[in-house]
Design a protein around this motif. Structure first.
Motif, mmCIF file in Angstrom:
data_model
loop_
_atom_site.group_PDB
_atom_site.id
_atom_site.type_symbol
_atom_site.label_atom_id
_atom_site.label_comp_id
_atom_site.label_asym_id
_atom_site.label_seq_id
_atom_site.Cartn_x
_atom_site.Cartn_y
_atom_site.Cartn_z
ATOM 1 N N ASN A 57 -28.754 -6.402 -9.170
ATOM 2 C CA ASN A 57 -27.836 -5.621 -8.352
ATOM 3 C C ASN A 57 -26.407 -5.945 -8.779
ATOM 4 O O ASN A 57 -25.904 -7.031 -8.492
ATOM 5 C CB ASN A 57 -28.047 -5.944 -6.879
ATOM 6 C CG ASN A 57 -27.228 -5.069 -5.969
ATOM 7 O OD1 ASN A 57 -26.206 -4.519 -6.364
ATOM 8 N ND2 ASN A 57 -27.668 -4.955 -4.729
ATOM 9 N N PRO A 58 -25.724 -5.031 -9.448
ATOM 10 C CA PRO A 58 -24.375 -5.304 -9.937
ATOM 11 C C PRO A 58 -23.348 -5.493 -8.825
ATOM 12 O O PRO A 58 -22.248 -5.983 -9.087
ATOM 13 C CB PRO A 58 -24.047 -4.074 -10.788
ATOM 14 C CG PRO A 58 -24.958 -3.008 -10.314
ATOM 15 C CD PRO A 58 -26.194 -3.698 -9.806
ATOM 16 N N ALA A 59 -23.699 -5.161 -7.579
ATOM 17 C CA ALA A 59 -22.778 -5.354 -6.458
ATOM 18 C C ALA A 59 -22.758 -6.806 -5.982
ATOM 19 O O ALA A 59 -21.946 -7.168 -5.141
ATOM 20 C CB ALA A 59 -23.166 -4.434 -5.300
ATOM 21 N N LEU A 60 -23.649 -7.636 -6.526
ATOM 22 C CA LEU A 60 -23.763 -9.023 -6.069
ATOM 23 C C LEU A 60 -23.300 -10.000 -7.135
ATOM 24 O O LEU A 60 -23.378 -9.720 -8.323
ATOM 25 C CB LEU A 60 -25.226 -9.340 -5.700
ATOM 26 C CG LEU A 60 -25.868 -8.416 -4.663
ATOM 27 C CD1 LEU A 60 -27.324 -8.811 -4.460
ATOM 28 C CD2 LEU A 60 -25.102 -8.454 -3.360
ATOM 29 N N VAL A 79 -27.547 -16.687 -3.206
ATOM 30 C CA VAL A 79 -27.582 -15.246 -3.428
ATOM 31 C C VAL A 79 -27.194 -15.018 -4.881
ATOM 32 O O VAL A 79 -26.201 -15.569 -5.351
ATOM 33 C CB VAL A 79 -26.577 -14.523 -2.502
ATOM 34 C CG1 VAL A 79 -26.506 -13.036 -2.829
ATOM 35 C CG2 VAL A 79 -26.920 -14.743 -1.044
ATOM 36 N N THR A 80 -27.984 -14.231 -5.594
ATOM 37 C CA THR A 80 -27.659 -13.865 -6.976
ATOM 38 C C THR A 80 -27.918 -12.373 -7.142
ATOM 39 O O THR A 80 -28.560 -11.761 -6.282
ATOM 40 C CB THR A 80 -28.521 -14.639 -8.007
ATOM 41 O OG1 THR A 80 -29.829 -14.062 -8.050
ATOM 42 C CG2 THR A 80 -28.611 -16.130 -7.689
ATOM 43 N N PRO A 81 -27.475 -11.765 -8.224
ATOM 44 C CA PRO A 81 -27.814 -10.360 -8.452
ATOM 45 C C PRO A 81 -29.301 -10.128 -8.672
ATOM 46 O O PRO A 81 -29.767 -8.993 -8.585
ATOM 47 C CB PRO A 81 -27.026 -10.007 -9.719
ATOM 48 C CG PRO A 81 -25.897 -10.981 -9.749
ATOM 49 C CD PRO A 81 -26.474 -12.248 -9.174
ATOM 50 N N ALA A 137 -31.972 -4.982 -5.328
ATOM 51 C CA ALA A 137 -31.498 -3.607 -5.180
ATOM 52 C C ALA A 137 -31.654 -3.126 -3.732
ATOM 53 O O ALA A 137 -31.059 -2.119 -3.346
ATOM 54 C CB ALA A 137 -32.250 -2.684 -6.139
ATOM 55 N N LEU A 138 -32.429 -3.866 -2.927
ATOM 56 C CA LEU A 138 -32.581 -3.529 -1.512
ATOM 57 C C LEU A 138 -31.277 -3.669 -0.744
ATOM 58 O O LEU A 138 -31.103 -3.072 0.311
ATOM 59 C CB LEU A 138 -33.625 -4.442 -0.866
ATOM 60 C CG LEU A 138 -35.057 -4.292 -1.339
ATOM 61 C CD1 LEU A 138 -35.919 -5.408 -0.766
ATOM 62 C CD2 LEU A 138 -35.595 -2.937 -0.948
ATOM 63 N N PHE A 139 -30.362 -4.493 -1.250
ATOM 64 C CA PHE A 139 -29.116 -4.770 -0.542
ATOM 65 C C PHE A 139 -28.015 -3.843 -1.019
ATOM 66 O O PHE A 139 -27.801 -3.676 -2.222
ATOM 67 C CB PHE A 139 -28.725 -6.236 -0.724
ATOM 68 C CG PHE A 139 -29.789 -7.179 -0.236
ATOM 69 C CD1 PHE A 139 -30.031 -7.326 1.115
ATOM 70 C CD2 PHE A 139 -30.570 -7.888 -1.131
ATOM 71 C CE1 PHE A 139 -31.035 -8.168 1.569
ATOM 72 C CE2 PHE A 139 -31.562 -8.737 -0.691
ATOM 73 C CZ PHE A 139 -31.796 -8.884 0.668
ATOM 74 N N LEU A 140 -27.314 -3.256 -0.059
ATOM 75 C CA LEU A 140 -26.253 -2.315 -0.390
ATOM 76 C C LEU A 140 -25.051 -3.001 -1.024
ATOM 77 O O LEU A 140 -24.398 -2.438 -1.897
ATOM 78 C CB LEU A 140 -25.808 -1.569 0.872
ATOM 79 C CG LEU A 140 -26.890 -0.775 1.594
ATOM 80 C CD1 LEU A 140 -26.350 -0.188 2.894
ATOM 81 C CD2 LEU A 140 -27.431 0.318 0.687
ATOM 82 N N ASP A 141 -24.755 -4.219 -0.542
ATOM 83 C CA ASP A 141 -23.582 -4.936 -1.020
ATOM 84 C C ASP A 141 -23.753 -6.426 -0.742
ATOM 85 O O ASP A 141 -24.781 -6.858 -0.204
ATOM 86 C CB ASP A 141 -22.307 -4.394 -0.373
ATOM 87 C CG ASP A 141 -22.350 -4.392 1.160
ATOM 88 O OD1 ASP A 141 -23.071 -5.219 1.758
ATOM 89 O OD2 ASP A 141 -21.655 -3.550 1.761
ATOM 90 N N ALA A 142 -22.740 -7.198 -1.077
ATOM 91 C CA ALA A 142 -22.813 -8.652 -0.911
ATOM 92 C C ALA A 142 -22.946 -9.043 0.561
ATOM 93 O O ALA A 142 -23.660 -9.994 0.888
ATOM 94 C CB ALA A 142 -21.583 -9.310 -1.536
ATOM 95 N N PRO A 168 -29.228 -1.621 7.399
ATOM 96 C CA PRO A 168 -30.462 -0.840 7.260
ATOM 97 C C PRO A 168 -31.626 -1.639 6.695
ATOM 98 O O PRO A 168 -32.770 -1.360 7.017
ATOM 99 C CB PRO A 168 -30.062 0.296 6.323
ATOM 100 C CG PRO A 168 -28.874 -0.199 5.586
ATOM 101 C CD PRO A 168 -28.174 -1.158 6.525
ATOM 102 N N VAL A 169 -31.364 -2.630 5.862
ATOM 103 C CA VAL A 169 -32.462 -3.390 5.251
ATOM 104 C C VAL A 169 -33.124 -4.291 6.276
ATOM 105 O O VAL A 169 -34.334 -4.427 6.328
ATOM 106 C CB VAL A 169 -31.939 -4.221 4.069
ATOM 107 C CG1 VAL A 169 -33.014 -5.152 3.531
ATOM 108 C CG2 VAL A 169 -31.442 -3.312 2.971
ATOM 109 N N LEU A 170 -32.320 -4.921 7.145
ATOM 110 C CA LEU A 170 -32.857 -5.930 8.053
ATOM 111 C C LEU A 170 -33.179 -5.411 9.437
ATOM 112 O O LEU A 170 -33.888 -6.052 10.187
ATOM 113 C CB LEU A 170 -31.848 -7.077 8.179
ATOM 114 C CG LEU A 170 -31.503 -7.767 6.878
ATOM 115 C CD1 LEU A 170 -30.430 -8.812 7.125
ATOM 116 C CD2 LEU A 170 -32.726 -8.405 6.260
ATOM 117 N N ALA A 171 -32.656 -4.244 9.818
ATOM 118 C CA ALA A 171 -32.775 -3.783 11.183
ATOM 119 C C ALA A 171 -34.135 -3.191 11.528
ATOM 120 O O ALA A 171 -34.466 -3.037 12.672
ATOM 121 C CB ALA A 171 -31.679 -2.771 11.483
#
Length: 175
Positions: A57-60, A79-81, A137-142, A168-171
């Protein structure tokens, strides 16, 4: 290998975003910096593989979340990409010196018995890790990934955990 006594994890009390909580011994801050450097160095090889098509995930970026006193060391998340994992970094780098990479380390936490895996980290000694997510990739951002890390730490530490609103991922809802 069991430590024989349940680990007691006090409240973390540290700031969000992976900074170590105030009041930790000076030696721990330098060990956490070395752990971050080791993960970043390992990530360089993963980054080359990612350019050839491996998932990430390039956002991480590589960061530490939590790391509060727990039993024989500090419990936190990396946490890593490419992955998210819970890590117990022992205060004594020789605590699990006889363990080889990949050896199971069953440890008691306030939430129960968990199967950690030994990871030898050179001068840092052997740490214990539990993989939490491999598809980042499940995570939208950091911030999404940090929420997941804090939720995992609350769960492992035996605290009631709630997914942050709007995540949205955890809810959920979950089947």
């Amino acid at each position: 290998m069991s430590l024989g006594v349940p680990m007691q994890c006090p409240d973390r009390g540290g700031p969000a975003g992976g900074a170590p909580p105030a009041g930790l011994p000076d030696g721990f801050s330098s060990r956490l910096d070395a752990l971050l450097a080791a993960y970043r160095m390992a990530g360089r090889g993963v980054g080359r593989a990612a350019r050839r098509g491996a998932a990430g995930n390039p956002a991480l970026a590589v960061e530490a979340v939590g790391f509060h006193p727990c039993g024989p060391g500090r419990l936190g998340c990396m946490v890593t990409p490419w992955f998210l994992e819970a890590v117990l970094l022992p205060d004594d780098p020789f605590l699990w010196a006889e363990a080889r990479d990949g050896d199971p380390l069953p440890l008691e936490l306030p939430s129960g018995r968990h199967r950690f895996t030994a990871a030898r980290m050179g001068l840092l000694g052997t740490l214990a890790a539990i993989p939490l997510a491999s598809d980042m990739a499940l995570f939208l951002d950091a911030e999404d990934a940090r929420h997941a890390a804090r939720l995992a730490l609350d769960t492992l530490s035996g605290r009631p955990a709630q997914a942050p609103s709007g995540c949205p991922v955890l809810a959920g809802p979950w089947p």
